[in-house]
Write a protein that holds these residues in place. Structure first.
Motif, PDB file in Angstrom:
ATOM      1  N   ALA A  77       0.875  -1.301   0.119  1.00 58.37           N
ATOM      2  CA  ALA A  77       0.189  -0.310   0.097  1.00 58.37           C
ATOM      3  C   ALA A  77       1.136   1.286  -0.167  1.00 58.37           C
ATOM      4  CB  ALA A  77      -0.994   0.161   1.230  1.00 58.37           C
ATOM      5  N   VAL A  78       0.634   2.126  -0.859  1.00 61.88           N
ATOM      6  CA  VAL A  78       1.640   3.437  -1.116  1.00 61.88           C
ATOM      7  C   VAL A  78       0.699   4.416  -1.270  1.00 61.88           C
ATOM      8  CG1 VAL A  78       3.657   4.489  -2.141  1.00 61.88           C
ATOM      9  CG2 VAL A  78       3.478   2.762  -1.977  1.00 61.88           C
ATOM     10  N   THR A  79       0.075   5.198  -0.265  1.00 61.21           N
ATOM     11  CA  THR A  79      -0.967   5.801  -0.736  1.00 61.21           C
ATOM     12  C   THR A  79      -0.949   7.618   0.255  1.00 61.21           C
ATOM     13  OG1 THR A  79      -2.664   5.755   1.461  1.00 61.21           O
ATOM     14  CG2 THR A  79      -2.421   4.531  -0.690  1.00 61.21           C
ATOM     15  N   ASP A  80      -1.039   8.438  -0.031  1.00 62.50           N
ATOM     16  CA  ASP A  80      -0.981   9.569   1.455  1.00 62.50           C
ATOM     17  C   ASP A  80      -1.006   9.603   2.447  1.00 62.50           C
ATOM     18  OD1 ASP A  80      -3.429   9.771   1.051  1.00 62.50           O
ATOM     19  OD2 ASP A  80      -4.164  11.716  -0.003  1.00 62.50           O
ATOM     20  N   GLN A  81      -2.745   8.555   2.658  1.00 63.70           N
ATOM     21  CA  GLN A  81      -2.995   8.022   3.975  1.00 63.70           C
ATOM     22  C   GLN A  81      -2.151   6.644   4.630  1.00 63.70           C
ATOM     23  OE1 GLN A  81      -4.629  10.396   5.828  1.00 63.70           O
ATOM     24  NE2 GLN A  81      -4.637  11.316   4.230  1.00 63.70           N
ATOM     25  N   HIS A  82      -1.623   6.255   3.955  1.00 62.44           N
ATOM     26  CA  HIS A  82      -0.853   4.979   4.816  1.00 62.44           C
ATOM     27  C   HIS A  82      -0.477   3.699   3.018  1.00 62.44           C
ATOM     28  CE1 HIS A  82      -1.677   0.466   5.125  1.00 62.44           C
ATOM     29  NE2 HIS A  82      -1.330   0.563   5.597  1.00 62.44           N
ATOM     30  N   VAL A  83       0.678   4.006   4.410  1.00 63.57           N
ATOM     31  CA  VAL A  83       1.977   3.503   3.154  1.00 63.57           C
ATOM     32  C   VAL A  83       2.449   2.031   4.369  1.00 63.57           C
ATOM     33  CG1 VAL A  83       4.967   2.877   2.857  1.00 63.57           C
ATOM     34  CG2 VAL A  83       3.767   5.288   2.615  1.00 63.57           C
ATOM     35  N   GLY A  84       2.223   1.213   3.105  1.00 62.49           N
ATOM     36  CA  GLY A  84       2.950  -0.967   4.229  1.00 62.49           C
ATOM     37  C   GLY A  84       3.437  -1.330   3.602  1.00 62.49           C
ATOM     38  N   PHE A  85       4.358  -2.484   3.875  1.00 65.44           N
ATOM     39  CA  PHE A  85       5.030  -3.079   3.293  1.00 65.44           C
ATOM     40  C   PHE A  85       5.265  -4.467   4.122  1.00 65.44           C
ATOM     41  CE2 PHE A  85       7.982  -0.161   5.468  1.00 65.44           C
ATOM     42  CZ  PHE A  85       9.077  -1.125   5.947  1.00 65.44           C
ATOM     43  N   ASP A  86       5.649  -5.117   3.540  1.00 67.69           N
ATOM     44  CA  ASP A  86       6.231  -6.804   4.036  1.00 67.69           C
ATOM     45  C   ASP A  86       6.735  -7.134   3.979  1.00 67.69           C
ATOM     46  OD1 ASP A  86       3.328  -7.672   4.923  1.00 67.69           O
ATOM     47  OD2 ASP A  86       3.119  -8.282   2.874  1.00 67.69           O
ATOM     48  N   HIS A 100       3.350  -1.185   8.813  1.00 62.49           N
ATOM     49  CA  HIS A 100       2.565   0.418   8.441  1.00 62.49           C
ATOM     50  C   HIS A 100       2.856   1.343   8.834  1.00 62.49           C
ATOM     51  CE1 HIS A 100      -1.012  -3.046   7.327  1.00 62.49           C
ATOM     52  NE2 HIS A 100      -0.407  -3.645   8.452  1.00 62.49           N
ATOM     53  N   TYR A 101       2.508   2.562   7.958  1.00 61.15           N
ATOM     54  CA  TYR A 101       2.824   3.462   8.510  1.00 61.15           C
ATOM     55  C   TYR A 101       1.818   4.979   8.429  1.00 61.15           C
ATOM     56  CZ  TYR A 101       7.272   2.928   9.396  1.00 61.15           C
ATOM     57  OH  TYR A 101       9.069   2.248   9.747  1.00 61.15           O
ATOM     58  N   ARG A 102       0.600   5.378   9.190  1.00 58.62           N
ATOM     59  CA  ARG A 102      -0.521   5.499   8.626  1.00 58.62           C
ATOM     60  C   ARG A 102      -0.586   7.477   9.090  1.00 58.62           C
ATOM     61  NH1 ARG A 102      -3.758   2.061   7.324  1.00 58.62           N
ATOM     62  NH2 ARG A 102      -4.226  -0.287   8.294  1.00 58.62           N
ATOM     63  N   ARG A 103      -1.319   8.159   8.146  1.00 59.95           N
ATOM     64  CA  ARG A 103      -0.801   9.336   8.443  1.00 59.95           C
ATOM     65  C   ARG A 103      -2.313  10.062   8.941  1.00 59.95           C
ATOM     66  NH1 ARG A 103      -0.919  14.268   4.002  1.00 59.95           N
ATOM     67  NH2 ARG A 103      -0.754  15.956   5.448  1.00 59.95           N
ATOM     68  N   LEU A 104      -2.128  10.673  10.465  1.00 58.08           N
ATOM     69  CA  LEU A 104      -3.066  11.458  10.867  1.00 58.08           C
ATOM     70  C   LEU A 104      -3.215  12.900  10.932  1.00 58.08           C
ATOM     71  CD1 LEU A 104      -1.628   9.599  14.667  1.00 58.08           C
ATOM     72  CD2 LEU A 104      -2.886   8.630  12.724  1.00 58.08           C
ATOM     73  N   GLY A 105      -4.835  13.090  11.797  1.00 57.81           N
ATOM     74  CA  GLY A 105      -5.445  14.221  11.131  1.00 57.81           C
ATOM     75  C   GLY A 105      -4.600  15.822  11.317  1.00 57.81           C
ATOM     76  N   ASP A 106      -3.731  15.310  12.864  1.00 58.55           N
ATOM     77  CA  ASP A 106      -2.655  16.331  12.681  1.00 58.55           C
ATOM     78  C   ASP A 106      -1.690  15.796  12.239  1.00 58.55           C
ATOM     79  OD1 ASP A 106      -1.494  14.229  13.884  1.00 58.55           O
ATOM     80  OD2 ASP A 106      -1.142  14.955  16.001  1.00 58.55           O
ATOM     81  N   GLY A 107      -1.177  15.903  10.834  1.00 55.16           N
ATOM     82  CA  GLY A 107      -0.198  15.484  10.627  1.00 55.16           C
ATOM     83  C   GLY A 107       0.713  14.726  10.248  1.00 55.16           C
ATOM     84  N   SER A 108       1.304  13.904  11.905  1.00 63.60           N
ATOM     85  CA  SER A 108       1.865  13.053  12.490  1.00 63.60           C
ATOM     86  C   SER A 108       1.480  11.546  11.532  1.00 63.60           C
ATOM     87  CB  SER A 108       1.359  12.985  13.552  1.00 63.60           C
ATOM     88  OG  SER A 108       0.255  12.677  14.562  1.00 63.60           O
ATOM     89  N   ALA A 109       2.671  10.635  12.267  1.00 63.27           N
ATOM     90  CA  ALA A 109       2.439   9.912  11.712  1.00 63.27           C
ATOM     91  C   ALA A 109       2.327   8.173  12.754  1.00 63.27           C
ATOM     92  CB  ALA A 109       3.408   9.050  10.149  1.00 63.27           C
ATOM     93  N   ARG A 110       1.682   7.796  12.858  1.00 58.34           N
ATOM     94  CA  ARG A 110       1.447   6.197  13.318  1.00 58.34           C
ATOM     95  C   ARG A 110       2.280   5.336  13.127  1.00 58.34           C
ATOM     96  NH1 ARG A 110      -1.835   5.065  18.227  1.00 58.34           N
ATOM     97  NH2 ARG A 110      -3.478   6.524  17.310  1.00 58.34           N
ATOM     98  N   TYR A 111       2.934   4.035  13.701  1.00 60.44           N
ATOM     99  CA  TYR A 111       3.669   3.056  12.748  1.00 60.44           C
ATOM    100  C   TYR A 111       3.326   1.863  13.754  1.00 60.44           C
ATOM    101  CZ  TYR A 111       7.121  -0.879  12.797  1.00 60.44           C
ATOM    102  OH  TYR A 111       7.071  -1.836  12.448  1.00 60.44           O
TER     103      TYR A 111
END
Length: 250
Positions: free
Chosen positions: A161-170, A183-194
């Motif tokens: 998955a490679v989008t502006d909201q979610h990057v995922g790799f195995d 998984h790296y997900r973009r949060l509403g405040d612009g930060s990212a959650r792993y």
């Protein structure tokens, strides 16, 4: 003890939101249609039932669904949608936990069988499915085909998955068939959650052998819930095995 990652309260609380694309009608409806056809008039048992993404709409189709789920917080989320009378759930792992009754359908979807991270547990999962099936009943799994062919020499991971909201790799260990989804997900405040989850990947032919060890007979394999042909280029499969009519449980 199970080798599966245990999804905690925080993960369960976010599950439906971060998995929103899997709840979309064009994704979910074909799966429910496929499973409802196989269940017929009989009851169904879902391994790794989670928050009820599939079980709730399948119940709405008139199928009596029970579940097994390792994570109590996931079951708590399911209870916000349906009661224990509507969809009873046993808390435990899908390799050894049992529930009363004989089922016309046992199923595990969205790669969840890979949560069992040893081959022995995966074999026992097939055996547990067979144990719960009535003669003539079917076991269905939805599973991805590992993207190992996409690895050039020296590459450590494969993106899914490679989008502006979610990057995922195995990442994979080719010797042990162990893997981790990152998984790296973009949060509403612009930060990212792993976040990450661990799994053991299984080849389609390996699934067939596990089924045979459990006394199940291969019935069909398609590339997706729509029934597309499974080929050497398919990146996923939906596979069905049947318990022989003459089968008896020991």
């Amino acid at each position: 003890m199970t080798s599966s990652d245990l999804w905690d309260e925080d993960t369960a609380a976010r599950y439906d939101d971060v998995s929103a694309e899997m709840f979309a009608p064009d994704v979910l409806d074909p799966a429910v249609d496929f499973l409802a056809r196989l269940a017929g008039d009989g009851p169904a048992l879902e391994f790794a039932i989670g928050t009820g993404r599939v079980a709730v709409p399948l119940t709405a189709r008139g199928v009596r669904v029970s579940g097994i789920e390792l994570s109590q917080p996931m079951v708590d989320r399911l209870r916000r949608k349906v009661s224990a009378d509507e969809v009873p759930v046993a808390v435990g792992d899908m390799a050894s936990t049992t529930v009363p009754g004989a089922f016309s359908l046992v199923y595990v979807v969205w790669n969840s069988i890979g949560n069992l991270r040893t081959q022995d547990e995966q074999v026992r999962c097939f055996q547990n499915a067979a144990r719960h099936l009535a003669p003539g009943g079917r076991f269905v799994i939805e599973l991805w085909v590992p993207g190992i062919r996409r690895f050039p020499p020296g590459q450590a991971g494969v993106p899914f998955a490679v989008t502006d909201q979610h990057v995922g790799f195995d990442t994979f260990d080719m010797v042990t068939q162990q893997g981790t989804s990152h998984h790296y997900r973009r949060l509403g405040d612009g930060s990212a959650r792993y976040g990450f989850s661990n799994f053991r990947y299984i080849w389609p032919a390996e699934c067939d052998l596990m089924a045979r060890l459990a006394g199940l007979e291969f019935e069909q394999r398609v590339a997706d819930w729509h029934g597309a042909a499974f080929t050497s280029d398919s990146e996923s499969h939906v596979s069905v095995w049947r318990k022989p009519m003459e089968a008896t449980d020991s």
